[in-house]
Scaffold this active site. Structure first.
Site, short mmCIF file in Angstrom:
data_model
loop_
_atom_site.label_atom_id
_atom_site.label_comp_id
_atom_site.label_asym_id
_atom_site.label_seq_id
_atom_site.Cartn_x
_atom_site.Cartn_y
_atom_site.Cartn_z
N ASP A 29 -6.63 16.36 -16.59
CA ASP A 29 -6.83 14.97 -16.94
C ASP A 29 -6.41 14.82 -18.40
O ASP A 29 -7.06 15.34 -19.31
CB ASP A 29 -8.30 14.59 -16.74
CG ASP A 29 -8.58 13.11 -16.99
OD1 ASP A 29 -7.76 12.45 -17.66
OD2 ASP A 29 -9.62 12.63 -16.53
N LYS B 64 -6.47 3.07 -19.88
CA LYS B 64 -6.73 3.35 -21.28
C LYS B 64 -5.48 3.13 -22.14
O LYS B 64 -5.04 2.00 -22.32
CB LYS B 64 -7.28 4.77 -21.42
CG LYS B 64 -8.43 5.11 -20.45
CD LYS B 64 -9.60 4.17 -20.52
CE LYS B 64 -10.85 4.69 -19.82
NZ LYS B 64 -10.82 4.72 -18.36
N ARG C 204 0.83 -1.20 0.00
CA ARG C 204 0.00 0.00 0.00
C ARG C 204 0.87 1.25 0.00
O ARG C 204 0.46 2.31 -0.48
CB ARG C 204 -0.95 -0.01 1.20
CG ARG C 204 -1.87 1.21 1.26
CD ARG C 204 -3.14 0.93 2.05
NE ARG C 204 -2.85 0.45 3.39
CZ ARG C 204 -2.71 1.22 4.47
NH1 ARG C 204 -2.79 2.54 4.35
NH2 ARG C 204 -2.48 0.70 5.65
N TYR D 93 -15.39 13.75 -17.41
CA TYR D 93 -15.81 12.36 -17.25
C TYR D 93 -16.88 12.31 -16.16
O TYR D 93 -16.82 13.04 -15.17
CB TYR D 93 -14.60 11.51 -16.87
CG TYR D 93 -14.92 10.08 -16.56
CD1 TYR D 93 -15.48 9.24 -17.51
CD2 TYR D 93 -14.66 9.56 -15.30
CE1 TYR D 93 -15.77 7.93 -17.23
CE2 TYR D 93 -14.95 8.23 -15.00
CZ TYR D 93 -15.51 7.43 -15.97
OH TYR D 93 -15.81 6.12 -15.67
#
Length: 405
Positions: free
Chosen positions: A193, A218, A68, A121
């Site tokens: 973004d 993506k 983590r 988005y």
């Protein structure tokens, strides 16, 4: 045989082209003679002494200790992403929204003001319109094609400006350099973004943007087989964002990080073909009688084509277009596609298509869809690496079938 000694970090060139960075940008982090990076599939890491453990446990962004907090394969991916985006460092997270949400929550507090675009988005829109106000952060939603409107929305308490260009799903553009200049003059942070463009097509940090975020699912992954996110920024901002990341826990698995690293190796090759295919297909779609309108920044018909030429080197996979005949005709068109797959996401090797209004009807209100520019007959297509003539044949057949019906 003696294993080769990995090169020292300070011997790595800093003037490589993107194609070379994608293949060798992490070479200085190699720990053995393996040509392919290993997967460090461990949740926890041992220390050789109590002193070493204490140092590891109290370090910022340690490579070991606990996944983590960090993992060796993360570092290799982050090195490439930072080099591609031209930032000091990068952070990996479990999804693009994990990257966006963690970054924003790390940087804003109660009483702050944020300026965000009207077209983002869907989940980004919800973060700014629904989540942040619950915690005392005021948000102004602004038409992103109007730089003057963004300037007018800035206040003394504005902490952050959130941008996305090209914007999902209408492919409207934001003038990154102009907004960055406005914000920097007032000491306001900017986030962009860059998912729809990728750093192969657009480098927001070079235009003055402070922090660049991605859905690494993506283009970076490129094969529709992982979910991941990335934040590219300064070391100072990375420390703040990493601390929030450790708290929120949007952790990428080591296997997905390794698949992301493998995907990055071919990113320049895939982007070259995707850019060429999408531009050719967009121009062809403009000539089809069943298509009302095509939205693609690379077309001269795009209202911001001049801006696209200034801030982009290529125009990406995503084309948006409107089908004559309304909602039902558009649903029929998408259902008739055979080569182009009816599925969400973008930036992979396969061409994907969705009927945007049908996809978001259950999660956005009618007002939100109108504000986002989502028309009932809207198709969003992410163009892949198939042969362009095969794509045209498949889409042309589906268009003719829709008109005949």
């Amino acid at each position: 045989m003696t294993a080769a000694t990995p090169p020292a970090p300070d011997t790595q060139p800093t003037d490589w082209h993107d194609e070379t960075i994608a293949l060798h940008g992490d070479a200085a982090l190699a720990q053995d003679a393996a040509v392919v990076a290993p997967i460090h599939y461990s949740a926890t890491f041992r220390a050789d002494s109590p002193q070493a453990f204490a140092a590891m446990a109290n370090a910022t962004r340690p490579t070991g200790l606990y996944t983590r907090y960090g993992n060796p394969v993360y570092k290799r991916v982050e090195a490439i992403l930072a080099e591609l985006e031209g930032t000091e460092t990068a952070l990996l997270m479990a999804s693009g929204m994990g990257a966006i949400s963690t970054t924003v929550l790390a940087l804003v507090s109660k009483g702050d003001h944020v300026v965000a675009q009207q077209r983002h988005y869907m989940s980004t829109t919800k973060l700014f319109e629904e989540v942040l106000p619950r915690f005392g952060v005021e948000v102004s939603i602004v038409e992103q094609t109007d730089t003057a409107a963004i300037a007018a929305a800035l206040r003394p308490e504005t902490r952050l400006v959130m941008l996305e260009t090209p914007a999902n799903p209408t492919l409207s553009l934001t003038d990154l350099a102009a907004v960055a200049k406005l914000a920097a003059a007032r000491g306001i942070l900017t986030i962009a973004d860059n998912t729809f463009a990728s750093p192969l097509n657009q480098k927001p940090h070079e235009l003055g943007i402070d922090i660049v975020v991605h859905s690494a699912t993506k283009y970076f992954g490129g094969h529709h087989d992982i979910t991941a996110g990335a934040v590219c920024c300064s070391e100072e901002h990375a420390e703040l964002i990493w601390k929030m990341h450790v708290t929120l826990g949007a952790v990428l698995s080591p296997m997905d990080a390794w698949l992301l690293l493998r995907g990055l190796r071919t990113l320049p090759l895939r982007m070259e073909r995707i850019n060429a295919n999408a531009l050719a297909l967009a121009a062809w779609l403009e000539q089809q009688p069943q298509v009302e309108r095509v939205h693609y920044p690379g077309l001269p018909s795009h209202p911001q084509h001049a801006l696209a030429l200034r801030q982009m080197k290529g125009f990406g996979a995503v084309i948006a277009f409107s089908i004559r005949g309304g909602f039902d005709a558009t649903s029929s068109f998408v259902a008739s596609l055979r080569l182009a797959t009816h599925a969400v996401s973008l930036g992979g090797v396969e061409t994907l298509a969705v009927h945007t209004a049908a996809m978001w009807a259950g999660t956005m209100t009618e007002a939100q869809m109108q504000a986002a520019g989502i028309e009932p007959n809207f198709v969003r297509m992410s163009v892949g690496v198939e042969h362009i003539e095969d794509l045209k044949a498949d889409i042309g057949r589906a268009l003719r079938a829709t008109q005949a019906a």
